[in-house]
Design a protein around this motif. Structure first.
Motif, PDB file in Angstrom:
ATOM      1  N   GLU A 187       0.728  -1.029   0.028  1.00  0.00           N
ATOM      2  CA  GLU A 187      -0.476  -0.062   0.110  1.00  0.00           C
ATOM      3  C   GLU A 187       0.857   1.185  -0.447  1.00  0.00           C
ATOM      4  O   GLU A 187       0.639   2.138  -0.294  1.00  0.00           O
ATOM      5  N   MET A 188       2.104   0.864   1.115  1.00  0.00           N
ATOM      6  CA  MET A 188       3.146   2.429   0.940  1.00  0.00           C
ATOM      7  C   MET A 188       3.393   2.392  -0.382  1.00  0.00           C
ATOM      8  O   MET A 188       3.538   3.414  -1.062  1.00  0.00           O
ATOM      9  N   GLY A 189       4.062   1.595  -1.148  1.00  0.00           N
ATOM     10  CA  GLY A 189       4.754   1.677  -1.989  1.00  0.00           C
ATOM     11  C   GLY A 189       3.515   2.571  -3.613  1.00  0.00           C
ATOM     12  O   GLY A 189       4.217   2.901  -4.545  1.00  0.00           O
ATOM     13  N   ALA A 190       2.294   1.312  -3.777  1.00  0.00           N
ATOM     14  CA  ALA A 190       2.019   1.930  -4.983  1.00  0.00           C
ATOM     15  C   ALA A 190       1.397   3.801  -4.350  1.00  0.00           C
ATOM     16  O   ALA A 190       1.254   4.291  -5.447  1.00  0.00           O
ATOM     17  N   ALA A 191       0.992   3.615  -3.384  1.00  0.00           N
ATOM     18  CA  ALA A 191       1.115   5.176  -2.784  1.00  0.00           C
ATOM     19  C   ALA A 191       2.581   6.350  -2.985  1.00  0.00           C
ATOM     20  O   ALA A 191       1.766   7.513  -3.911  1.00  0.00           O
ATOM     21  N   LEU A 192       3.451   6.481  -2.847  1.00  0.00           N
ATOM     22  CA  LEU A 192       4.456   6.596  -3.111  1.00  0.00           C
ATOM     23  C   LEU A 192       4.298   7.338  -4.623  1.00  0.00           C
ATOM     24  O   LEU A 192       5.365   7.749  -4.787  1.00  0.00           O
ATOM     25  N   ALA A 193       4.753   5.693  -5.580  1.00  0.00           N
ATOM     26  CA  ALA A 193       5.157   5.776  -6.546  1.00  0.00           C
ATOM     27  C   ALA A 193       4.411   5.909  -7.844  1.00  0.00           C
ATOM     28  O   ALA A 193       4.379   6.930  -8.650  1.00  0.00           O
ATOM     29  N   GLU A 194       3.039   6.677  -7.237  1.00  0.00           N
ATOM     30  CA  GLU A 194       1.632   7.193  -8.072  1.00  0.00           C
ATOM     31  C   GLU A 194       1.878   8.771  -7.837  1.00  0.00           C
ATOM     32  O   GLU A 194       2.117   9.355  -8.791  1.00  0.00           O
ATOM     33  N   ASP A 195       2.214   8.902  -6.338  1.00  0.00           N
ATOM     34  CA  ASP A 195       2.329  10.554  -6.344  1.00  0.00           C
ATOM     35  C   ASP A 195       4.057  10.705  -7.002  1.00  0.00           C
ATOM     36  O   ASP A 195       3.518  12.303  -7.343  1.00  0.00           O
ATOM     37  N   PHE A 196       4.738  10.139  -6.803  1.00  0.00           N
ATOM     38  CA  PHE A 196       6.439  10.570  -7.459  1.00  0.00           C
ATOM     39  C   PHE A 196       6.079  10.733  -8.748  1.00  0.00           C
ATOM     40  O   PHE A 196       6.628  11.536  -9.547  1.00  0.00           O
ATOM     41  N   GLU A 197       5.527   9.768  -9.582  1.00  0.00           N
ATOM     42  CA  GLU A 197       5.510   9.790 -10.514  1.00  0.00           C
ATOM     43  C   GLU A 197       4.630  11.159 -11.396  1.00  0.00           C
ATOM     44  O   GLU A 197       5.551  11.607 -12.460  1.00  0.00           O
ATOM     45  N   GLN A 198       3.639  11.966 -10.764  1.00  0.00           N
ATOM     46  CA  GLN A 198       3.213  13.370 -10.735  1.00  0.00           C
ATOM     47  C   GLN A 198       4.009  14.068 -10.968  1.00  0.00           C
ATOM     48  O   GLN A 198       4.032  15.385 -11.321  1.00  0.00           O
ATOM     49  N   ILE A 199       5.307  13.941  -9.714  1.00  0.00           N
ATOM     50  CA  ILE A 199       6.275  15.094  -9.769  1.00  0.00           C
ATOM     51  C   ILE A 199       8.048  14.583 -10.843  1.00  0.00           C
ATOM     52  O   ILE A 199       8.534  15.168 -10.298  1.00  0.00           O
ATOM     53  N   GLY A 200       8.075  13.771 -11.423  1.00  0.00           N
ATOM     54  CA  GLY A 200       9.039  13.188 -12.174  1.00  0.00           C
ATOM     55  C   GLY A 200      10.054  12.479 -11.810  1.00  0.00           C
ATOM     56  O   GLY A 200      11.382  12.178 -11.523  1.00  0.00           O
ATOM     57  N   LEU A 201       9.289  11.324  -9.931  1.00  0.00           N
ATOM     58  CA  LEU A 201      10.458  10.333  -9.303  1.00  0.00           C
ATOM     59  C   LEU A 201       9.847   9.129  -9.594  1.00  0.00           C
ATOM     60  O   LEU A 201       9.248   8.771 -10.049  1.00  0.00           O
ATOM     61  N   ASP A 202      11.036   8.593  -9.855  1.00  0.00           N
ATOM     62  CA  ASP A 202      11.169   6.789 -10.048  1.00  0.00           C
ATOM     63  C   ASP A 202      11.223   6.471  -7.929  1.00  0.00           C
ATOM     64  O   ASP A 202      11.925   7.212  -7.566  1.00  0.00           O
ATOM     65  N   LEU A 203      10.237   5.787  -7.752  1.00  0.00           N
ATOM     66  CA  LEU A 203      10.099   5.296  -6.484  1.00  0.00           C
ATOM     67  C   LEU A 203      10.912   3.764  -7.330  1.00  0.00           C
ATOM     68  O   LEU A 203      11.022   2.895  -7.380  1.00  0.00           O
ATOM     69  N   VAL A 204      12.364   3.887  -6.730  1.00  0.00           N
ATOM     70  CA  VAL A 204      13.049   2.617  -6.517  1.00  0.00           C
ATOM     71  C   VAL A 204      12.978   1.483  -5.863  1.00  0.00           C
ATOM     72  O   VAL A 204      13.054   0.407  -5.954  1.00  0.00           O
TER      73      VAL A 204
END
Length: 182
Positions: A113-130
């Motif tokens: 759940e945390m990974g999905a929420a962070l990945a979605e948010d980061f995508e909107q600001i040009g970042l990748d969750l590694v």
């Protein structure tokens, strides 16, 4: 319209952003007579990097920087905490301290759940969750329970080992008696 601004984006590889959430309440244990459970703190880490390319840079400036002149490390980690606190809090409120320590499925669900929420948010600001690392929960009561569970597990393993040795010894003794009778 936002004011004209420029941003210098450097590709510096991956960046580790801490996620620290203090004062999370757990569910009260059945029969404890308490209205609330224990209080624990959470610590994890998100490893991020710029997606790369013009689209990612534009997304970062438009969606992360907005009207700011700069975006600090603390502001970015605050964004992580704002996104993850409701998820972690909801999970903690659904589990007793004992379940928090011993439920392996819980950690998997929390990570997803945390990974999905962070990945979605980061995508909107040009970042990748590694990578997302859920380091641990902590409090005096949590630490005490972890030690107690480790001691119980050690005692259980010792008892199982002793029982296996007795079975082996009994089987060996029976074999010697049979051999002696023949």
């Amino acid at each position: 319209n936002p004011p004209n601004r420029s941003a210098l984006l450097l590709e510096a590889g991956a960046c580790i952003l801490p996620i620290k959430i203090d004062g999370l309440s757990t569910k009260a244990a059945e029969g404890s007579g308490l209205a609330a459970g224990a209080t624990v703190d959470f610590y994890g880490e998100a490893v991020v990097r710029f997606s790369g390319g013009k689209a990612a840079a534009t997304a970062f400036v438009e969606n992360a920087m907005k009207d700011r002149r700069c975006l600090t490390f603390d502001e970015l980690t605050g964004r992580l905490a704002a996104l993850t606190t409701p998820i972690v809090r909801r999970h903690c409120l659904g589990l007793t301290l004992e379940e928090l320590v011993s439920d392996a499925d819980f950690r998997g669900q929390l990570h997803s759940e945390m990974g999905a929420a962070l990945a979605e948010d980061f995508e909107q600001i040009g970042l990748d969750l590694v990578r997302l690392s859920l380091a641990e929960f902590n409090s005096p009561a949590y630490s005490e329970l972890v030690v107690k569970n480790a001691q119980l597990d050690e005692a259980r393993r010792r008892a199982e080992h002793e029982a296996a040795m007795r079975r082996f010894s009994n089987a060996e003794s029976l074999a010697r008696i049979k051999d002696a009778q023949e």
